[in-house]
Design an enzyme around this catalytic site. Structure first.
Site, PDB file in Angstrom:
ATOM      1  N   ARG A 164      -1.495  -7.648  16.582  1.00  0.00           N
ATOM      2  CA  ARG A 164      -2.099  -8.796  15.908  1.00  0.00           C
ATOM      3  C   ARG A 164      -1.840  -9.965  16.169  1.00  0.00           C
ATOM      4  NH1 ARG A 164      -1.937  -8.811   8.910  1.00  0.00           N
ATOM      5  NH2 ARG A 164      -0.173  -9.535  10.001  1.00  0.00           N
ATOM      6  N   ASN A 211      -4.146  -4.506   2.290  1.00  0.00           N
ATOM      7  CA  ASN A 211      -3.529  -5.186   0.926  1.00  0.00           C
ATOM      8  C   ASN A 211      -3.890  -6.727   0.928  1.00  0.00           C
ATOM      9  OD1 ASN A 211      -1.137  -3.495   1.598  1.00  0.00           O
ATOM     10  ND2 ASN A 211      -0.095  -5.038   3.432  1.00  0.00           N
ATOM     11  N   ASP A 212      -5.399  -7.234   1.638  1.00  0.00           N
ATOM     12  CA  ASP A 212      -5.554  -8.017   1.296  1.00  0.00           C
ATOM     13  C   ASP A 212      -7.297  -7.403   0.752  1.00  0.00           C
ATOM     14  OD1 ASP A 212      -5.066 -10.570   2.584  1.00  0.00           O
ATOM     15  OD2 ASP A 212      -4.123 -10.734   4.076  1.00  0.00           O
ATOM     16  N   ARG A 247      -2.521 -11.588  -4.380  1.00  0.00           N
ATOM     17  CA  ARG A 247      -1.395 -10.695  -3.916  1.00  0.00           C
ATOM     18  C   ARG A 247       0.097 -11.137  -3.989  1.00  0.00           C
ATOM     19  NH1 ARG A 247      -2.249  -9.901   2.631  1.00  0.00           N
ATOM     20  NH2 ARG A 247       0.010  -9.153   2.744  1.00  0.00           N
ATOM     21  N   ARG A 249       2.808  -7.183  13.846  1.00  0.00           N
ATOM     22  CA  ARG A 249       2.973  -8.756  13.182  1.00  0.00           C
ATOM     23  C   ARG A 249       3.652  -9.341  14.232  1.00  0.00           C
ATOM     24  NH1 ARG A 249       3.363  -5.850   7.745  1.00  0.00           N
ATOM     25  NH2 ARG A 249       1.405  -6.055   6.186  1.00  0.00           N
ATOM     26  N   CYS A 296      -3.635  -0.581   8.167  1.00  0.00           N
ATOM     27  CA  CYS A 296      -1.764  -1.023   7.970  1.00  0.00           C
ATOM     28  C   CYS A 296      -2.004  -1.256   7.108  1.00  0.00           C
ATOM     29  CB  CYS A 296      -2.408  -1.574   9.252  1.00  0.00           C
ATOM     30  SG  CYS A 296      -3.684  -2.816   9.181  1.00  0.00           S
ATOM     31  N   GLU A 322     -10.724  -6.040   6.481  1.00  0.00           N
ATOM     32  CA  GLU A 322      -9.552  -7.306   4.646  1.00  0.00           C
ATOM     33  C   GLU A 322     -10.320  -8.144   4.257  1.00  0.00           C
ATOM     34  OE1 GLU A 322      -5.562  -8.131   6.514  1.00  0.00           O
ATOM     35  OE2 GLU A 322      -6.612  -9.002   8.433  1.00  0.00           O
ATOM     36  N   HIS A 373      15.475  -5.272  -7.829  1.00  0.00           N
ATOM     37  CA  HIS A 373      14.896  -5.308  -5.986  1.00  0.00           C
ATOM     38  C   HIS A 373      16.311  -4.449  -5.322  1.00  0.00           C
ATOM     39  CE1 HIS A 373      13.118  -8.706  -7.845  1.00  0.00           C
ATOM     40  NE2 HIS A 373      14.189  -9.038  -7.972  1.00  0.00           N
TER      41      HIS A 373
HETATM   42  C1  PEP Z   1      -3.243  -6.494   4.853  1.00  0.00           C
HETATM   43  O1  PEP Z   1      -3.926  -7.019   4.546  1.00  0.00           O
HETATM   44  O2  PEP Z   1      -3.101  -5.220   4.112  1.00  0.00           O
HETATM   45  C2  PEP Z   1      -2.557  -6.715   6.427  1.00  0.00           C
HETATM   46  C3  PEP Z   1      -1.899  -5.287   6.860  1.00  0.00           C
HETATM   47  O3  PEP Z   1      -1.960  -7.410   6.404  1.00  0.00           O
HETATM   48  P1  PEP Z   1      -0.788  -7.992   5.783  1.00  0.00           P
HETATM   49  O4  PEP Z   1      -0.206  -7.314   5.122  1.00  0.00           O
HETATM   50  O5  PEP Z   1       0.271  -8.934   7.635  1.00  0.00           O
HETATM   51  O6  PEP Z   1      -1.758  -9.441   5.565  1.00  0.00           O
HETATM   52 MG    MG Z   2      -3.443  -9.319   5.386  1.00  0.00          MG
END
Ligand code: PEP
Ligand code: MG
Length: 572
Positions: free
Chosen positions: A332, A456-457, A467, A296, A504, A433, A189
């Site tokens: 968002r 990410n999602d 995740r 966010r 993003c 996403e 970390h």
């Molecule tokens: C994503 O899902 O890629 C995203 C940017 O939103 P979060 O990571 O806040 O879910």
């Molecule tokens: Mg997301």
């Protein structure tokens, strides 16, 4: 002068006074309790508070450092619902009648010892996390909740036996000249954080911390892993020379970070920042962000017992908009669900919170939450001449977008009626996403002004990989051609209808991904502020036609590994 050899973890040279981090020890007194139910309730309250803290930390870490660091806190939260641990705690309180502190101490230590005894590096490493969660719970139970006092009061080279993620995020960024730990590997970390912050770091340095006086001069050479205490004049002069060279290199990267990201053949893209707190905005601008591609807003809603008031929200948005001074800002709307405690929102725990009642799906039953947020955003933007772009999270159905747009229209009309100034520049967009949103991007593009792809999602939902689960994290690759094809479809559909597309998720900050994203025609890259200089630099090395060829090729590959290997071979 004394010298030790450790492992380099983050490059650069730090010179400064030593500051030794000693985590506050909490003495646990073992007591017999009569009322086991009351003690259990005390523990449950502390667990709820710990979960709330971990949520805030995850949100902050995601914005400031990245997904990797955020996932650590999410994993910590999972320990607090681990059945085996809970059984040990119940046994201690109800059968042995000990106080909550003693129950936590003995159960978490027992669990950590079990993990350490396994012949598996992954589980052994988790013992450190279990102890980190234990300390958090003990701090809450003892009422000395924060470790705030244990941070240097002046910029210093921080030396520690080991640093847990909770330790590292509590240091004020401008007080960290360098980090050095006795334990930990280059992927620990400490190393992740140091690289994200751009400070030199060394791990596995065999220092005897008790023998090092506070404020003694230390040199950390993050390139070679060498730690020097009380350097001679000659060693100091040499270190200063090397530090100047390193700072000059860094300053050059940061200074060019304020220039546009343009490919060799003149194709320019926007590079903007992901932020999760007001404090991140200035850092983003310093790093060369041309605006904010993802604000966010969850932090406004977490770790509190009532909804943020309209005025409170206006104040926060206003500060962010003022700092951005007319640059674009994508805000968002609230993206939380059953994995986060927010008592006033009726977010009951769910077996699958990532597939549950969350984000835009709350609009049906709680339109008041979105309405209040939209009102606050329009009022704050109207007062500050912001270039506001409102974005909906986790969209999978057209009626979600249409419903939110109608709500936005209502809010706008009611403000106009009362003569409240509203922003002149206003765009309405959505995140892509879910595979549903990507596959139907041509329909969604008719309803919005822009898309921002949340990889990410999108990766989580396309590949069915949780995740937050570190055990399957290696499977969650956005390089998987299935994810890449969805990204390609989204961009193509939007461009056909004249709409712009950003990205993003973490993928935008991955230098290896730059040619694919440029080649697919991405208009805006949004990422943690610290990544901006290096991504801009990477973009400047490519020609668009070459990127288009690379993008076409990778879409035909069968595996994520094949895509990554091909990109490595074709790096500029
Ligand atoms: C994503 O899902 O890629 C995203 C940017 O939103 P979060 O990571 O806040 O879910
Ligand atoms: Mg997301």
């Amino acid at each position: 002068m004394q010298r030790w050899q450790g492992l380099p973890a983050s490059d650069g040279i730090a010179i400064g006074p030593a500051w030794i981090f000693r985590p506050r020890q909490i003495q646990v007194q073992r007591r017999h309790v009569q009322d086991a139910d009351a003690e259990w309730h005390r523990l449950e309250t502390a667990v709820a508070q710990a979960l709330a803290q971990l949520d805030v930390l995850a949100v902050q870490a995601r914005a400031a450092v990245g997904e990797e660091q955020a996932a650590i806190f999410e994993a910590h939260a999972l320990f607090l619902s681990d059945e085996e641990l809970l059984a040990m705690l119940r046994q201690a309180i109800f059968s042995e009648h000990v106080n909550a502190e003693a129950a936590v101490e003995q159960s978490f230590e027992h669990y950590a010892a079990l993990l350490l005894s396994l012949d598996n590096e992954y589980f052994q490493a988790r013992a450190q996390d279990v102890r980190d969660v234990k300390r958090r719970l003990l701090r809450i139970l003892s009422g000395c909740e924060s470790e705030g006092a244990v941070s240097p009061s002046h910029p210093a080279v921080i030396l520690a036996e080991d640093l847990t993620p909770s330790d590292t995020v509590q240091f004020e960024r401008n007080k960290i000249l360098g980090l050095c730990t006795v334990r930990g590997g280059p992927t620990s970390h400490t190393a992740i954080l140091a690289r994200a912050l751009g400070v030199p770091a060394i791990v596995s340095a065999p220092l005897a911390l008790d023998a090092i006086p506070t404020n003694a001069t230390v040199i950390l050479d993050g390139d070679t892993g060498e730690v020097t205490l009380n350097p001679t004049e000659e060693a100091m002069a040499q270190a200063r020379r090397r530090q100047r060279q390193w700072l000059a290199r860094r300053t050059k990267a940061i200074s060019t970070a304020h220039e546009q990201a343009v490919t060799m053949d003149g194709h320019s893209v926007e590079v903007v920042a992901n932020v999760g707190r007001i404090e991140d905005v200035q850092q983003a601008l310093d790093m060369g962000a041309e605006g904010v591609g993802l604000f966010r807003t969850e932090f406004l809603y977490l770790d509190r017992s009532a909804m943020p008031t309209e005025e409170e929200q206006i104040q926060v948005y206003r500060q962010v908009f003022e700092l951005l001074d007319g640059r674009p800002v994508v805000v968002r709307t609230l993206d939380i669900g059953g994995d986060k405690p927010a008592p006033y929102l009726d977010l009951a725990p769910e077996p699958n919170p990532f597939l549950g009642w969350r984000a835009i799906r709350m609009m049906d039953q709680r339109p008041d939450v979105l309405q209040a947020q939209l009102r606050a955003l329009l009022i704050a933007a109207g007062r500050t001449d912001a270039d506001l772009r409102i974005m909906l999270p986790l969209v999978s159905r057209l009626d979600e977008v249409r419903g939110a747009r109608a709500l936005l229209e209502d809010v706008r009309e009611s403000l106009v009626k009362t003569g409240t100034p509203i922003p002149l520049r206003l765009q309405f967009g959505m995140m892509v996403e879910t595979p549903a949103a990507a596959l139907l991007a041509h329909h969604f593009a008719d309803e919005v002004d822009f898309f921002s792809i949340g990889t990410n999602d999108l990766t989580q939902y396309t590949l069915a990989v949780d995740r937050t689960n570190e055990r399957v994290a290696h499977l969650a690759s956005p390089y998987h051609p299935a994810v890449l094809r969805l990204i390609a479809m989204t961009i193509a559909a939007a461009h056909e209808r004249g709409k712009w597309v950003g990205l993003c998720g973490e993928f935008a900050s991955d230098v290896l991904a730059v040619p694919i994203l440029l080649g697919l025609g991405l208009d805006e890259f949004s990422m943690a502020p610290a990544a901006i200089p290096r991504v801009k630099e990477a973009i400047r090395h490519w020609h668009l036609p070459r990127c288009q060829e690379i993008a076409r090729n990778v879409l035909e590959f069968p595996t994520a590994e094949a895509v990554e290997d091909y990109l490595m071979e074709n790096m500029q």
